[in-house]
Design an enzyme around this catalytic site. Structure first.
Site, PDB file in Angstrom:
ATOM      1  N   CYS A 140       0.824  -1.228   0.000  1.00 51.26           N
ATOM      2  CA  CYS A 140       0.000   0.000   0.000  1.00 51.26           C
ATOM      3  C   CYS A 140       0.851   1.270   0.000  1.00 51.26           C
ATOM      4  O   CYS A 140       0.354   2.352  -0.317  1.00 51.26           O
ATOM      5  CB  CYS A 140      -0.928   0.021   1.206  1.00 51.26           C
ATOM      6  SG  CYS A 140      -2.066  -1.353   1.271  1.00 51.26           S
ATOM      7  N   HIS A 154      -3.019   7.502   2.923  1.00 46.33           N
ATOM      8  CA  HIS A 154      -3.484   6.225   2.368  1.00 46.33           C
ATOM      9  C   HIS A 154      -4.888   5.960   2.911  1.00 46.33           C
ATOM     10  O   HIS A 154      -5.128   6.086   4.111  1.00 46.33           O
ATOM     11  CB  HIS A 154      -2.517   5.125   2.794  1.00 46.33           C
ATOM     12  CG  HIS A 154      -3.006   3.750   2.483  1.00 46.33           C
ATOM     13  ND1 HIS A 154      -3.527   3.424   1.264  1.00 46.33           N
ATOM     14  CD2 HIS A 154      -3.074   2.619   3.246  1.00 46.33           C
ATOM     15  CE1 HIS A 154      -3.877   2.144   1.271  1.00 46.33           C
ATOM     16  NE2 HIS A 154      -3.617   1.642   2.472  1.00 46.33           N
ATOM     17  N   ASN A 186     -10.097   0.374   0.444  1.00 44.51           N
ATOM     18  CA  ASN A 186      -8.636   0.450   0.402  1.00 44.51           C
ATOM     19  C   ASN A 186      -8.160  -0.076  -0.957  1.00 44.51           C
ATOM     20  O   ASN A 186      -8.242  -1.273  -1.224  1.00 44.51           O
ATOM     21  CB  ASN A 186      -8.075  -0.395   1.552  1.00 44.51           C
ATOM     22  CG  ASN A 186      -6.565  -0.385   1.617  1.00 44.51           C
ATOM     23  OD1 ASN A 186      -5.885   0.064   0.693  1.00 44.51           O
ATOM     24  ND2 ASN A 186      -6.026  -0.895   2.703  1.00 44.51           N
TER      25      ASN A 186
HETATM   26  N1  ACO Z   1     -18.312  -8.008   9.979  1.00 40.12           N
HETATM   27  C1  ACO Z   1     -18.738  -8.327  11.194  1.00 40.12           C
HETATM   28  N2  ACO Z   1     -17.925  -8.737  12.163  1.00 40.12           N
HETATM   29  C2  ACO Z   1     -16.606  -8.803  11.881  1.00 40.12           C
HETATM   30  C3  ACO Z   1     -16.090  -8.480  10.620  1.00 40.12           C
HETATM   31  C4  ACO Z   1     -17.014  -8.077   9.650  1.00 40.12           C
HETATM   32  N3  ACO Z   1     -16.634  -7.733   8.398  1.00 40.12           N
HETATM   33  N4  ACO Z   1     -14.766  -8.650  10.639  1.00 40.12           N
HETATM   34  C5  ACO Z   1     -14.438  -9.049  11.880  1.00 40.12           C
HETATM   35  N5  ACO Z   1     -15.554  -9.155  12.626  1.00 40.12           N
HETATM   36  C6  ACO Z   1     -15.673  -9.574  14.008  1.00 40.12           C
HETATM   37  C7  ACO Z   1     -14.512 -10.406  14.458  1.00 40.12           C
HETATM   38  O1  ACO Z   1     -14.693 -11.767  14.090  1.00 40.12           O
HETATM   39  C8  ACO Z   1     -14.571 -10.224  15.952  1.00 40.12           C
HETATM   40  O2  ACO Z   1     -15.563 -11.052  16.471  1.00 40.12           O
HETATM   41  P1  ACO Z   1     -15.328 -11.831  17.867  1.00 40.12           P
HETATM   42  O3  ACO Z   1     -15.147 -10.736  18.887  1.00 40.12           O
HETATM   43  O4  ACO Z   1     -16.584 -12.593  18.020  1.00 40.12           O
HETATM   44  O5  ACO Z   1     -14.105 -12.641  17.681  1.00 40.12           O
HETATM   45  C9  ACO Z   1     -15.034  -8.783  16.103  1.00 40.12           C
HETATM   46  O6  ACO Z   1     -15.634  -8.423  14.846  1.00 40.12           O
HETATM   47  C10 ACO Z   1     -13.924  -7.805  16.415  1.00 40.12           C
HETATM   48  O7  ACO Z   1     -12.842  -8.087  15.518  1.00 40.12           O
HETATM   49  P2  ACO Z   1     -11.539  -7.209  15.536  1.00 40.12           P
HETATM   50  O8  ACO Z   1     -10.609  -7.722  14.478  1.00 40.12           O
HETATM   51  O9  ACO Z   1     -11.016  -7.129  16.926  1.00 40.12           O
HETATM   52  O10 ACO Z   1     -12.153  -5.814  15.098  1.00 40.12           O
HETATM   53  P3  ACO Z   1     -11.481  -4.418  15.070  1.00 40.12           P
HETATM   54  O11 ACO Z   1     -12.266  -3.465  15.854  1.00 40.12           O
HETATM   55  O12 ACO Z   1     -10.007  -4.502  15.325  1.00 40.12           O
HETATM   56  O13 ACO Z   1     -11.658  -4.010  13.540  1.00 40.12           O
HETATM   57  C11 ACO Z   1     -10.439  -3.977  11.467  1.00 40.12           C
HETATM   58  C12 ACO Z   1     -11.125  -4.853  12.519  1.00 40.12           C
HETATM   59  C13 ACO Z   1     -11.464  -3.087  10.834  1.00 40.12           C
HETATM   60  C14 ACO Z   1      -9.842  -4.905  10.410  1.00 40.12           C
HETATM   61  C15 ACO Z   1      -9.331  -3.150  12.152  1.00 40.12           C
HETATM   62  O14 ACO Z   1      -8.504  -3.963  12.929  1.00 40.12           O
HETATM   63  C16 ACO Z   1      -8.524  -2.407  11.155  1.00 40.12           C
HETATM   64  O15 ACO Z   1      -8.987  -1.498  10.532  1.00 40.12           O
HETATM   65  N6  ACO Z   1      -7.243  -2.756  11.006  1.00 40.12           N
HETATM   66  C17 ACO Z   1      -6.417  -2.155  10.014  1.00 40.12           C
HETATM   67  C18 ACO Z   1      -6.490  -3.028   8.842  1.00 40.12           C
HETATM   68  C19 ACO Z   1      -6.293  -2.315   7.560  1.00 40.12           C
HETATM   69  O16 ACO Z   1      -6.703  -1.212   7.340  1.00 40.12           O
HETATM   70  N7  ACO Z   1      -5.672  -3.034   6.690  1.00 40.12           N
HETATM   71  C20 ACO Z   1      -5.481  -2.581   5.389  1.00 40.12           C
HETATM   72  C21 ACO Z   1      -4.178  -2.972   4.879  1.00 40.12           C
HETATM   73  S1  ACO Z   1      -2.906  -2.083   5.665  1.00 40.12           S
HETATM   74  C22 ACO Z   1      -3.158  -0.623   5.251  1.00 40.12           C
HETATM   75  O17 ACO Z   1      -3.602  -0.402   4.168  1.00 40.12           O
HETATM   76  C23 ACO Z   1      -2.847   0.402   6.228  1.00 40.12           C
END
Ligand code: ACO
Length: 340
Positions: A127, A267, A297
């Site tokens: 990215c 980004h 993204n």
């Molecule tokens: N829909 C519903 N529930 C979901 C989803 C979804 N799409 N995805 C995950 N969950 C659930 C999980 O299973 C978990 O359930 P559980 O508690 O029963 O186990 C719960 O939601 C919480 O999951 P977390 O992963 O802890 O959620 P979080 O609040 O951290 O959000 C997210 C997840 C959005 C991916 C966050 O961690 C994030 O934004 N991370 C950065 C990732 C990113 O942007 N990556 C892109 C590539 S890198 C870059 O470009 C910078």
């Protein structure tokens, strides 16, 4: 006298001011909304929007490859610059979803544009790739070695998604953006970028299968290791820390302060990451340009797509100071200031 002594001496390279003289962007017409995803995996619009700020993303057709989107973005940038393809000296494509392992995606773009005089190179920094490529292109023009460099960020992320994995498939989209670099008489142009990487964290965001470490096999396919894998919370934490630090370093090196910046273009991974960066660097959310709600993204394409959109809709004006900051797998990160 040796053979080398008879060669022409290396003259000290001049340093020229380099500007983005034109830009262009392209997204495929197909849109996949959060409501569409609700029918594919156990998720909801409310969960996706509240966690990421994403409402919808564009998804390319099967026949449309990364280079097709890249070439269309490039055509728009060339039209914007009133340049012909034969004037391009170098095509740099930042992508982690190339058409093929080789030839480079840049070679396919060259063919489509008819840019027969251009050298071609792909650059891989996930990215963060566009700002790495921008810095490489900037140096070729600054040194006087080349006059016109086409820098593209393009991705077909939909091909590396596991569409049964709700933790990743809701986040990404397809698209491309292009910038044309030339020497100008602007007072600053594009500043040298702050670049960083931490390869020890390579497993936290990766497409592990299909390369030389885990060559493509039935096992790779069955385990979906040709798809993107991500430790979301870890990525979030490192993205905020490193993007904030890189942005501050870029400001410090230039002598500017955050109040001088007309627009911060980060980004577009996640609106919450952007809010957290704002808190760290003392910038209100209004100072950032956000379009993650409409595109998700788009990896290496995201920052140049956002820059192009901000320029076209008047959010940034020629002469404005703009701060670009990115983060991606590797981990890799970068920030640069530019005078638009
Ligand atoms: N829909 C519903 N529930 C979901 C989803 C979804 N799409 N995805 C995950 N969950 C659930 C999980 O299973 C978990 O359930 P559980 O508690 O029963 O186990 C719960 O939601 C919480 O999951 P977390 O992963 O802890 O959620 P979080 O609040 O951290 O959000 C997210 C997840 C959005 C991916 C966050 O961690 C994030 O934004 N991370 C950065 C990732 C990113 O942007 N990556 C892109 C590539 S890198 C870059 O470009 C910078």
């Amino acid at each position: 006298m040796t053979a080398a002594a008879q060669l022409k001496p290396v003259v000290a390279a001049p340093t020229r001011t380099v500007s983005i003289v034109a830009s262009g962007a392209y997204v495929p017409p197909g849109i996949r909304t959060n409501a569409d995803l609700e029918k594919m995996v156990d998720t909801s619009d409310e969960w996706i929007y509240s966690r990421t700020g994403i409402r919808e993303r564009h998804i390319a057709e099967d026949h449309e490859a990364t280079s097709d989107m890249a070439a269309e973005a490039a055509r728009r940038a060339l039209a914007d610059a009133h340049l012909g393809p034969d004037q391009i000296d170098l095509i740099l494509v930042a992508t982690c979803t190339p058409d093929m392992t080789f030839p480079s995606t840049a070679c396919f773009v060259q063919q489509q544009l008819g840019a027969t005089h251009a050298a071609c190179l792909d650059l891989s920094a996930a990215c963060a790739g566009f700002l790495y490529a921008l810095d490489v292109g900037r140096q070729y023009v600054a040194s006087g070695q080349l006059n016109t460099v086409l820098v593209i960020g393009a991705e077909k992320m939909s091909t590396v998604m596991d569409w049964t994995d709700r933790t990743t498939c809701v986040l990404f989209g397809d698209g491309a953006g292009a910038a044309i670099l030339q020497a100008t008489d602007a007072s600053h142009g594009v500043w040298p970028a702050v670049l960083g990487a931490d390869g020890s964290l390579n497993k936290l965001l990766a497409i592990p299968g299909g390369g030389s470490r885990e060559p493509f096999s039935q096992q790779v396919l069955d385990d979906k290791r040709h798809c993107l894998k991500m430790a979301g919370r870890e990525v979030f934490k490192h993205a905020v820390t490193n993007m904030a630090a890189a942005a501050q370093e870029a400001l410090q090196r230039s002598g500017a302060c955050i109040e001088d910046v007309a627009c911060i273009i980060p980004h577009q991974a996640n609106a919450r990451i952007i809010q957290a960066i704002g808190q760290r660097i003392g910038a209100p959310i209004e100072q950032f340009y956000l379009n993650v709600d409409r595109y998700g993204n788009t990896s290496a394409a995201s920052v140049i797509m956002a820059l192009d959109e901000a320029a076209r809709n008047g959010r940034i004006q020629r002469g404005d100071l703009v701060l670009l900051v990115v983060f991606g797998g590797g981990f890799t990160w970068a920030a640069t200031l530019l005078e638009w």
